[in-house]
Design a protein around this motif. Structure first.
Motif, PDB file in Angstrom:
ATOM      1  N   ALA A 327      47.612  32.101  42.740  1.00  0.00           N
ATOM      2  CA  ALA A 327      47.162  31.615  41.644  1.00  0.00           C
ATOM      3  C   ALA A 327      46.352  32.815  40.821  1.00  0.00           C
ATOM      4  CB  ALA A 327      46.282  30.270  41.637  1.00  0.00           C
ATOM      5  N   ASP A 328      46.419  32.795  39.667  1.00  0.00           N
ATOM      6  CA  ASP A 328      45.997  34.049  38.918  1.00  0.00           C
ATOM      7  C   ASP A 328      45.530  33.550  37.414  1.00  0.00           C
ATOM      8  OD1 ASP A 328      45.069  36.341  37.696  1.00  0.00           O
ATOM      9  OD2 ASP A 328      46.620  37.392  37.629  1.00  0.00           O
ATOM     10  N   SER A 329      44.594  32.603  37.216  1.00  0.00           N
ATOM     11  CA  SER A 329      44.444  32.059  35.961  1.00  0.00           C
ATOM     12  C   SER A 329      44.243  32.954  34.559  1.00  0.00           C
ATOM     13  CB  SER A 329      43.048  31.088  35.809  1.00  0.00           C
ATOM     14  OG  SER A 329      43.411  30.145  36.999  1.00  0.00           O
ATOM     15  N   ASP A 330      43.442  34.025  34.937  1.00  0.00           N
ATOM     16  CA  ASP A 330      43.432  34.860  33.555  1.00  0.00           C
ATOM     17  C   ASP A 330      44.536  36.082  33.506  1.00  0.00           C
ATOM     18  OD1 ASP A 330      42.718  36.575  35.767  1.00  0.00           O
ATOM     19  OD2 ASP A 330      40.782  36.455  35.218  1.00  0.00           O
ATOM     20  N   GLY A 331      45.507  36.001  34.312  1.00  0.00           N
ATOM     21  CA  GLY A 331      46.798  36.909  34.173  1.00  0.00           C
ATOM     22  C   GLY A 331      46.221  38.156  34.388  1.00  0.00           C
ATOM     23  N   ASP A 332      45.372  38.677  35.206  1.00  0.00           N
ATOM     24  CA  ASP A 332      44.565  39.849  35.155  1.00  0.00           C
ATOM     25  C   ASP A 332      45.208  40.652  36.559  1.00  0.00           C
ATOM     26  OD1 ASP A 332      43.036  38.706  37.061  1.00  0.00           O
ATOM     27  OD2 ASP A 332      41.075  39.566  36.204  1.00  0.00           O
ATOM     28  N   ALA A 340      36.114  37.729  40.653  1.00  0.00           N
ATOM     29  CA  ALA A 340      34.707  37.498  40.397  1.00  0.00           C
ATOM     30  C   ALA A 340      34.587  36.520  39.238  1.00  0.00           C
ATOM     31  CB  ALA A 340      33.919  38.634  40.455  1.00  0.00           C
ATOM     32  N   CYS A 341      35.667  36.809  38.323  1.00  0.00           N
ATOM     33  CA  CYS A 341      35.792  36.245  36.861  1.00  0.00           C
ATOM     34  C   CYS A 341      37.054  35.730  36.794  1.00  0.00           C
ATOM     35  CB  CYS A 341      35.593  37.158  35.822  1.00  0.00           C
ATOM     36  SG  CYS A 341      33.899  37.998  36.099  1.00  0.00           S
ATOM     37  N   PRO A 342      37.523  34.521  37.547  1.00  0.00           N
ATOM     38  CA  PRO A 342      38.654  34.175  37.572  1.00  0.00           C
ATOM     39  C   PRO A 342      39.422  33.645  35.994  1.00  0.00           C
ATOM     40  CG  PRO A 342      37.481  32.450  38.352  1.00  0.00           C
ATOM     41  CD  PRO A 342      36.493  33.714  38.190  1.00  0.00           C
ATOM     42  N   ASP A 343      38.809  33.230  35.393  1.00  0.00           N
ATOM     43  CA  ASP A 343      38.843  32.879  33.801  1.00  0.00           C
ATOM     44  C   ASP A 343      38.778  34.178  32.763  1.00  0.00           C
ATOM     45  OD1 ASP A 343      39.636  30.252  34.844  1.00  0.00           O
ATOM     46  OD2 ASP A 343      37.557  29.865  34.638  1.00  0.00           O
ATOM     47  N   ASP A 344      38.392  35.234  33.001  1.00  0.00           N
ATOM     48  CA  ASP A 344      38.236  36.416  32.356  1.00  0.00           C
ATOM     49  C   ASP A 344      39.198  37.478  32.574  1.00  0.00           C
ATOM     50  OD1 ASP A 344      37.495  38.148  30.494  1.00  0.00           O
ATOM     51  OD2 ASP A 344      35.337  38.240  31.269  1.00  0.00           O
ATOM     52  N   PRO A 345      40.288  37.783  31.943  1.00  0.00           N
ATOM     53  CA  PRO A 345      40.914  38.914  32.516  1.00  0.00           C
ATOM     54  C   PRO A 345      40.122  40.258  32.253  1.00  0.00           C
ATOM     55  CG  PRO A 345      41.691  38.154  30.062  1.00  0.00           C
ATOM     56  CD  PRO A 345      40.654  37.336  30.542  1.00  0.00           C
ATOM     57  N   ASP A 346      39.092  40.416  31.493  1.00  0.00           N
ATOM     58  CA  ASP A 346      38.244  41.582  31.500  1.00  0.00           C
ATOM     59  C   ASP A 346      37.393  41.762  32.463  1.00  0.00           C
ATOM     60  OD1 ASP A 346      39.566  42.478  29.076  1.00  0.00           O
ATOM     61  OD2 ASP A 346      38.267  41.362  27.847  1.00  0.00           O
ATOM     62  N   ASN A 347      37.130  40.690  33.205  1.00  0.00           N
ATOM     63  CA  ASN A 347      36.151  40.709  34.639  1.00  0.00           C
ATOM     64  C   ASN A 347      34.769  41.001  34.015  1.00  0.00           C
ATOM     65  OD1 ASN A 347      38.033  39.615  36.501  1.00  0.00           O
ATOM     66  ND2 ASN A 347      39.293  41.556  36.328  1.00  0.00           N
ATOM     67  N   ASP A 348      34.146  41.674  34.910  1.00  0.00           N
ATOM     68  CA  ASP A 348      32.791  42.234  34.639  1.00  0.00           C
ATOM     69  C   ASP A 348      32.821  43.965  34.603  1.00  0.00           C
ATOM     70  OD1 ASP A 348      29.992  43.011  34.655  1.00  0.00           O
ATOM     71  OD2 ASP A 348      29.909  42.564  36.838  1.00  0.00           O
ATOM     72  N   ILE A 349      33.217  44.214  33.187  1.00  0.00           N
ATOM     73  CA  ILE A 349      33.613  45.731  33.021  1.00  0.00           C
ATOM     74  C   ILE A 349      32.374  46.652  33.214  1.00  0.00           C
ATOM     75  CG2 ILE A 349      33.835  47.166  31.061  1.00  0.00           C
ATOM     76  CD1 ILE A 349      35.338  44.633  29.662  1.00  0.00           C
ATOM     77  N   ASP A 350      31.164  46.257  32.881  1.00  0.00           N
ATOM     78  CA  ASP A 350      29.657  46.924  33.219  1.00  0.00           C
ATOM     79  C   ASP A 350      29.133  46.693  34.796  1.00  0.00           C
ATOM     80  OD1 ASP A 350      28.524  44.549  32.855  1.00  0.00           O
ATOM     81  OD2 ASP A 350      27.805  45.124  30.885  1.00  0.00           O
TER      82      ASP A 350
END
Length: 478
Positions: A327-332, A340-350
């Protein structure tokens, strides 16, 4: 049945005859030779373990030479000698058999002569003791000629009289057809042995007499697979000349033709030997077929799967966490279980611990999420950190928001303002005069001879510091 070391039958024949006479007087009554039709020795050929007679031998197949005996009297001993030959120099190897007889000399293949279970010659304490069966040839090398020389002694009841019956077998495998063409021959014929130079039967009184034998017996040896790239006895598919079965691995030697999954590809060349895959699809070109490849689209010869979820590390979106559904909800391409950010494809950039879609400054580390003006944009990346400007408008693109830019239409990232009049030097007509051009006549107030009255010409007839329009004595210096 104990195995005896080979000895020449001729060395024991006198002893055997003497013993037979003594035993005959005690153990049994002589049966007249006329009780049966005749005494015969015949030879046949069959596949190893079979009974159907074979007309043609195939290379690399196992056969047994079958020795059949008919005796019209009870026998106290036998002496038989056979020579195996090939005029074309065909070759063979001798096959070891459990409980067989024969020397373990070089190239012999071991114990290659057997007595047929259940036959009249099958050894038992009360019928026929074959512990003295002899095979004298010690160099059975499979090269013409070889000699098979069995002999035996009956010690108790003797070998009963009976009809023609398969009693002994010699086991071998043809290896080559010889040097004179695609078909050779292997022959077996009697050699002159024993008393009188013939085959010898010894009756219960110790008298010797020859049986009848018709020979030689010959069989053609054919190359059943003229097109057999791997020489395993199974032919390359697509060649009508082959009389052997098609090879399920034509380029890999596999005489057992093992095919566990039954897909027509032998195990040794099947890219999925345990899964039926007749198409042998292999998208990534490694040695594993798509159906059994844990990364069918990525070459991974080692099939490493650290978390054991069936997806190889090279194509697993969580290689260290078992996630069979990937499973990969954000397609990243980072699985939800290790994202760490399953719904955010950009994750934790900084890397400040806030997912990009919830970080008020996603590209600048701000773990405290400071936002002085509460406009939703964190201070480190807010172009107006003290004025709420949710849209972060910046017309001149100097990273200073329009609401707090002292020159909103002119890029001036340093915001220089020498006269501190709130108008940046870059767009201030009078950068050193905080009053600027009060009357708008194009002259800064500190240099305008009439700063409050529009007088673009700056006319000053009397040359004092006041322009004509604001001089109370425009013609007299005062």
């Amino acid at each position: 049945m104990p195995h005896k070391s080979p000895q020449r039958f001729s060395e024991r024949l006198c002893f055997c005859a003497t013993m037979s006479i003594i035993i005959a007087l005690v153990a049994f009554v002589v049966v007249p030779q006329t009780a049966q039709a005749e005494n015969l020795v015949e030879v046949g050929m069959a596949e190893s373990g079979g009974s159907t007679q074979i007309d043609t031998l195939q290379l690399n197949s196992d056969y047994e030479i079958q020795i059949l005996i008919e005796n019209d009297v009870v026998l106290g001993g036998i002496s038989l000698g056979f020579e195996i030959t090939s005029d074309e120099n065909a070759s063979w190897m001798w096959n070891s058999q459990p409980s067989g007889y024969g020397p373990d000399g070089p190239g012999t293949g071991g114990q290659y002569l057997t007595v047929v279970p259940g036959s009249r010659m099958d050894p038992s304490d009360d019928v026929w003791d074959m512990t003295d069966l002899l095979v004298v040839e010690t160099q059975m090398d499979g090269i013409s000629p070889d000699t098979v020389f069995p002999g035996g002694v009956a010690l108790f009841a003797g070998l009963p009289a009976g009809p023609l019956e398969h009693m002994m077998s010699v086991h071998f495998t043809p290896l080559t057809v010889g040097d004179q063409g695609p078909v050779g021959h292997i022959c077996i014929d009697s050699v002159q042995v024993g008393v009188g130079g013939n085959f010898v039967f010894v009756n219960s009184l110790g008298s010797t007499f020859p049986p009848t034998i018709s020979g030689p017996f010959c069989w053609p040896v054919a190359l059943a697979c003229p097109f057999d790239s791997d020489a395993d006895g199974y032919g390359d598919p697509g060649h009508a000349e082959n009389e052997c079965p098609d090879d399920n691995c034509p380029s890999v030697y596999n005489p057992d033709q093992a095919d566990v999954d039954g897909d027509g590809y032998g195990d040794v060349c099947d890219n999925c030997p345990d899964i039926n895959n007749p198409q042998q699809n292999n998208s990534d070109g490694d040695t594993y077929g798509d159906l059994c490849d844990n990364c069918p689209d990525v070459t991974n010869e080692n099939q490493l799967d650290t978390d054991g979820d069936g997806f190889g590390d090279l194509c697993d979106n969580c290689p260290d966490v078992d996630n069979v559904n990937q499973a990969d909800s954000d397609g990243d391409n980072i699985g939800d279980l290790c994202d760490a950010c399953p719904d955010d494809p950009d994750n934790d950039i900084d890397g400040d611990g806030f997912c990009a879609d919830a970080d008020n400054c996603p590209t600048i580390y701000n773990p405290n999420q400071d936002d002085f003006d509460l406009d939703g944009t964190g201070d480190p990346c807010d172009n107006c950190p003290v004025l709420a400007n949710a849209n972060q408008a910046d017309v001149d693109g100097d990273n200073v928001g329009d609401l707090c830019d002292n020159c909103p239409d002119v890029a001036n990232p340093n915001q220089d303002d020498i006269d501190n009049d709130g108008i940046g030097d870059a767009c201030d007509a009078c950068p050193t005069d905080p009053d600027n051009d009060i009357d708008g006549d194009g002259h800064c107030a500190d240099a305008d001879n009439c700063p409050t009255i529009y007088n673009p010409t700056q006319a000053n007839s009397d040359g004092d510091t006041y322009g004509n329009l604001c001089d109370n004595c425009p013609t007299v210096t005062n």
